[in-house]
Design a protein around this motif. Structure first.
Motif, PDB file in Angstrom:
ATOM      1  N   GLN A  43       0.856  -1.399   0.076  1.00 31.40           N
ATOM      2  CA  GLN A  43       0.042  -0.352   0.544  1.00 31.40           C
ATOM      3  C   GLN A  43       0.635   1.553  -0.355  1.00 31.40           C
ATOM      4  O   GLN A  43       0.132   2.557  -0.928  1.00 31.40           O
ATOM      5  N   LYS A  44       2.216   1.222   0.524  1.00 37.85           N
ATOM      6  CA  LYS A  44       3.054   3.036   1.103  1.00 37.85           C
ATOM      7  C   LYS A  44       3.632   3.317  -0.387  1.00 37.85           C
ATOM      8  O   LYS A  44       3.800   4.324  -0.219  1.00 37.85           O
ATOM      9  N   ASN A  45       3.810   2.423  -0.845  1.00 36.33           N
ATOM     10  CA  ASN A  45       5.251   2.150  -2.137  1.00 36.33           C
ATOM     11  C   ASN A  45       4.582   1.780  -3.807  1.00 36.33           C
ATOM     12  O   ASN A  45       3.511   1.686  -3.846  1.00 36.33           O
ATOM     13  N   ILE A  46       5.268   2.908  -4.357  1.00 36.78           N
ATOM     14  CA  ILE A  46       4.232   2.516  -6.123  1.00 36.78           C
ATOM     15  C   ILE A  46       5.672   1.882  -6.617  1.00 36.78           C
ATOM     16  O   ILE A  46       7.089   2.909  -6.185  1.00 36.78           O
ATOM     17  N   ILE A  47       5.330   1.058  -8.078  1.00 40.73           N
ATOM     18  CA  ILE A  47       6.667   0.803  -8.252  1.00 40.73           C
ATOM     19  C   ILE A  47       6.348   1.134  -9.508  1.00 40.73           C
ATOM     20  O   ILE A  47       5.565   1.165 -10.091  1.00 40.73           O
ATOM     21  N   VAL A  48       7.326   1.653  -9.967  1.00 42.68           N
ATOM     22  CA  VAL A  48       7.626   1.755 -11.657  1.00 42.68           C
ATOM     23  C   VAL A  48       8.951   1.660 -12.318  1.00 42.68           C
ATOM     24  O   VAL A  48       9.591   1.282 -11.827  1.00 42.68           O
ATOM     25  N   ILE A  49       8.481   0.678 -13.635  1.00 45.88           N
ATOM     26  CA  ILE A  49       9.268  -0.215 -13.960  1.00 45.88           C
ATOM     27  C   ILE A  49       9.755   0.626 -15.640  1.00 45.88           C
ATOM     28  O   ILE A  49       8.591   0.990 -16.105  1.00 45.88           O
ATOM     29  N   LYS A  50      10.895   0.915 -15.502  1.00 39.60           N
ATOM     30  CA  LYS A  50      10.763   1.687 -16.695  1.00 39.60           C
ATOM     31  C   LYS A  50      11.928   1.352 -17.432  1.00 39.60           C
ATOM     32  O   LYS A  50      13.317   0.934 -17.166  1.00 39.60           O
ATOM     33  N   GLU A  51      11.634   1.097 -18.668  1.00 36.78           N
ATOM     34  CA  GLU A  51      12.862   1.046 -19.878  1.00 36.78           C
ATOM     35  C   GLU A  51      13.385   2.455 -19.970  1.00 36.78           C
ATOM     36  O   GLU A  51      13.415   2.986 -19.987  1.00 36.78           O
ATOM     37  N   VAL A  52      15.118   1.902 -19.618  1.00 39.93           N
ATOM     38  CA  VAL A  52      16.366   2.812 -19.735  1.00 39.93           C
ATOM     39  C   VAL A  52      16.937   2.430 -20.732  1.00 39.93           C
ATOM     40  O   VAL A  52      17.033   1.598 -22.438  1.00 39.93           O
TER      41      VAL A  52
ATOM     42  N   GLU B  61      23.363   7.461 -15.258  1.00 39.33           N
ATOM     43  CA  GLU B  61      23.065   8.817 -15.049  1.00 39.33           C
ATOM     44  C   GLU B  61      21.326   9.436 -15.369  1.00 39.33           C
ATOM     45  O   GLU B  61      20.184  10.174 -14.989  1.00 39.33           O
ATOM     46  N   GLU B  62      21.289   8.313 -16.664  1.00 37.20           N
ATOM     47  CA  GLU B  62      19.597   9.337 -16.984  1.00 37.20           C
ATOM     48  C   GLU B  62      18.525   8.444 -15.973  1.00 37.20           C
ATOM     49  O   GLU B  62      17.917   8.740 -15.602  1.00 37.20           O
ATOM     50  N   VAL B  63      19.175   6.900 -15.293  1.00 33.79           N
ATOM     51  CA  VAL B  63      17.948   6.560 -14.460  1.00 33.79           C
ATOM     52  C   VAL B  63      17.976   7.300 -12.729  1.00 33.79           C
ATOM     53  O   VAL B  63      16.789   8.146 -12.615  1.00 33.79           O
ATOM     54  N   GLU B  64      18.972   8.484 -12.716  1.00 35.78           N
ATOM     55  CA  GLU B  64      19.502   9.553 -11.672  1.00 35.78           C
ATOM     56  C   GLU B  64      18.839  10.366 -11.929  1.00 35.78           C
ATOM     57  O   GLU B  64      18.072  10.933 -10.704  1.00 35.78           O
ATOM     58  N   ARG B  65      18.643  11.424 -13.263  1.00 35.52           N
ATOM     59  CA  ARG B  65      17.461  12.011 -13.348  1.00 35.52           C
ATOM     60  C   ARG B  65      16.455  12.200 -13.132  1.00 35.52           C
ATOM     61  O   ARG B  65      15.697  13.271 -12.966  1.00 35.52           O
TER      62      ARG B  65
ATOM     63  N   ALA C 295      15.020  10.084 -11.328  1.00 36.71           N
ATOM     64  CA  ALA C 295      14.027  10.067 -10.076  1.00 36.71           C
ATOM     65  C   ALA C 295      14.894  11.374  -9.601  1.00 36.71           C
ATOM     66  O   ALA C 295      13.071  11.430  -8.653  1.00 36.71           O
ATOM     67  N   GLN C 296      14.779  12.257  -9.834  1.00 38.39           N
ATOM     68  CA  GLN C 296      15.005  13.669  -9.081  1.00 38.39           C
ATOM     69  C   GLN C 296      12.890  14.567 -10.214  1.00 38.39           C
ATOM     70  O   GLN C 296      13.067  15.543  -9.048  1.00 38.39           O
ATOM     71  N   VAL C 297      13.235  14.114 -11.376  1.00 37.98           N
ATOM     72  CA  VAL C 297      12.150  14.546 -11.776  1.00 37.98           C
ATOM     73  C   VAL C 297      10.999  14.227 -10.676  1.00 37.98           C
ATOM     74  O   VAL C 297       9.926  14.871 -10.494  1.00 37.98           O
ATOM     75  N   ILE C 298      10.734  12.379 -10.739  1.00 36.69           N
ATOM     76  CA  ILE C 298       9.737  12.558  -9.260  1.00 36.69           C
ATOM     77  C   ILE C 298       9.475  13.275  -8.451  1.00 36.69           C
ATOM     78  O   ILE C 298       8.543  13.380  -8.145  1.00 36.69           O
ATOM     79  N   VAL C 299      11.116  13.195  -8.047  1.00 34.38           N
ATOM     80  CA  VAL C 299      11.137  13.796  -6.454  1.00 34.38           C
ATOM     81  C   VAL C 299      10.226  15.595  -6.569  1.00 34.38           C
ATOM     82  O   VAL C 299       9.650  16.539  -6.119  1.00 34.38           O
ATOM     83  N   ASP C 300      10.844  16.199  -7.874  1.00 30.99           N
ATOM     84  CA  ASP C 300      10.220  17.738  -8.035  1.00 30.99           C
ATOM     85  C   ASP C 300       9.408  17.464  -8.271  1.00 30.99           C
ATOM     86  O   ASP C 300       8.424  18.756  -8.062  1.00 30.99           O
ATOM     87  N   MET C 301       8.654  17.180  -9.203  1.00 24.39           N
ATOM     88  CA  MET C 301       7.142  16.758  -9.513  1.00 24.39           C
ATOM     89  C   MET C 301       6.302  17.159  -8.494  1.00 24.39           C
ATOM     90  O   MET C 301       5.353  17.426  -8.623  1.00 24.39           O
TER      91      MET C 301
END
Length: 375
Positions: free
Chosen positions: A192-201, A208-212, A214-220
């Motif tokens: 219940q407490k977490n959402i899972i995102v499975i992302k193609e890279v 570096e792409e993955v970290e960016r 993650a930062q977009v998610i936090v900022d949004m």
């Protein structure tokens, strides 16, 4: 509360939400000026654009039981909406001309396509949930992926997103806005407490792409919904069978981040450092270590002023002058605090070995507190 876009009825058929059906027939009516009514297998109206009180359940059930795909009763054209060859709904197109019948067929086609789309979404969501939980045999993973048109050998990473005080599930809607239009991205949840995102890279080393991202998610989350959000992610998986490993790594990164790196909103499994090592230690071994280092002295009883001073001292690479400047205290005051700590613990953190021991001890104590909070 968010309304599901689909559900499964007692026959196992995928039932899209009434809101989706209503929106579809409203749009068709605005274009064609033909009225519609959609009735489910229980004889209950799911959506309508006209007053349908004179449509009896007996009429609907008789039509469902008949072999005909369509039937005309007065100015009603009744048509069956099928899913996998079984009747899912009955659509009524109101009108006496041939146009009403043809437009009714168009409406049936549109709703059937909606059912197919959401059934595929349901199947993919179910597939990834079971994949993350290791509920498949290896051969099943690739057979099911092929059937669902999921590429098996593309690089993927798993994110874990946790938003504090998200009682209305706003975070899921925001993540849909971020990833919903991008192919190869899947959102799901297994707790219940977490959402899972499975992302193609793009590649196996695209961190570096993955970290960016993650930062977009936090900022949004912060800017759009004022939600304090933590994001963790595992290593990049080259095959579908490795996605569950990335998920487990993301879970560990989330826990380790909460214990040792609270100041960091983003934690990657491959940058956890000594925190990952301590997290995997048996709790009894941790207690023995603390007892060996401090004896009867209780490190937990150190006041916040001392702990803040120590942390800043470590941040400045054991530099007394720079630490006193950043804390806005006299150099002698800082030295006094360090001496006070020395007397309480027997460790002089001006010496590298003692500083390293104390740093590790603080992390072990935080881990012990975390374990105690779970009991």
């Amino acid at each position: 509360m968010r309304t599901n876009l689909w559900a499964t009825d007692k026959w196992g058929l995928i039932m899209i939400s009434n809101q989706m059906i209503q929106a579809s027939i409203d749009e068709l009516k605005s274009i064609t000026k033909v009225d519609f009514c959609v009735i489910d297998m229980e004889g209950i109206v799911a959506a309508a654009t006209f007053d349908n009180k004179d449509v009896s359940q007996e009429l609907i059930h008789n039509f469902i039981d008949s072999p005909a795909d369509s039937q005309i009763v007065g100015d009603y054209h009744m048509l069956k909406i099928l899913e996998d060859g079984e009747v899912a709904y009955v659509l009524i197109s109101k009108g006496t001309g041939a146009d009403a019948y043809m437009i009714g067929r168009i409406a049936v086609s549109q709703i059937q396509n909606l059912i197919i789309a959401y059934k595929e979404h349901f199947d993919k969501n179910n597939f990834f949930q079971n994949l993350l939980l290791d509920n498949f045999l290896l051969v099943d993973i690739y057979n099911r992926a092929k059937r669902l048109h999921i590429v098996s050998n593309t690089p993927r990473v798993v994110y874990l997103v946790e938003a504090q005080n998200d009682n209305d599930n706003v975070s899921m809607e925001l993540l849909k806005n971020i990833f919903g239009e991008q192919p190869g991205h899947y959102l799901t949840a297994v707790e219940q407490k977490n959402i899972i995102v499975i992302k193609e890279v793009s590649s196996l080393d695209a961190y570096e792409e993955v970290e960016r991202e993650a930062q977009v998610i936090v900022d949004m989350m912060n800017s759009e919904a004022m939600l304090i959000t933590r994001v963790s992610y595992g290593t990049i998986a080259g095959e579908l069978k490795e996605v569950s490993k990335s998920y487990k790594e993301a879970k560990m990164a989330m826990d380790v981040g909460k214990i040792f790196y609270m100041e960091k909103p983003i934690n990657a499994y491959n940058t956890l450092g000594i925190g990952r090592l301590i997290y995997q230690l048996p709790i009894n071994l941790c207690r023995i270590f603390i007892a060996e280092i401090f004896g009867d002295n209780v490190i937990q009883d150190l006041d916040d002023e001392i702990l803040t001073t120590v942390q800043k001292f470590f941040d400045n690479n054991l530099n007394v002058s720079e630490t006193s400047r950043q804390l806005f205290v006299h150099r002698n005051t800082l030295v006094y605090r360090i001496e006070k700590l020395h007397q309480a613990t027997g460790l002089d953190i001006r010496k590298f070995d003692d500083a390293l021991t104390f740093k590790i001890a603080l992390m072990v104590v935080n881990y012990m507190r975390y374990i105690d909070s779970l009991e």
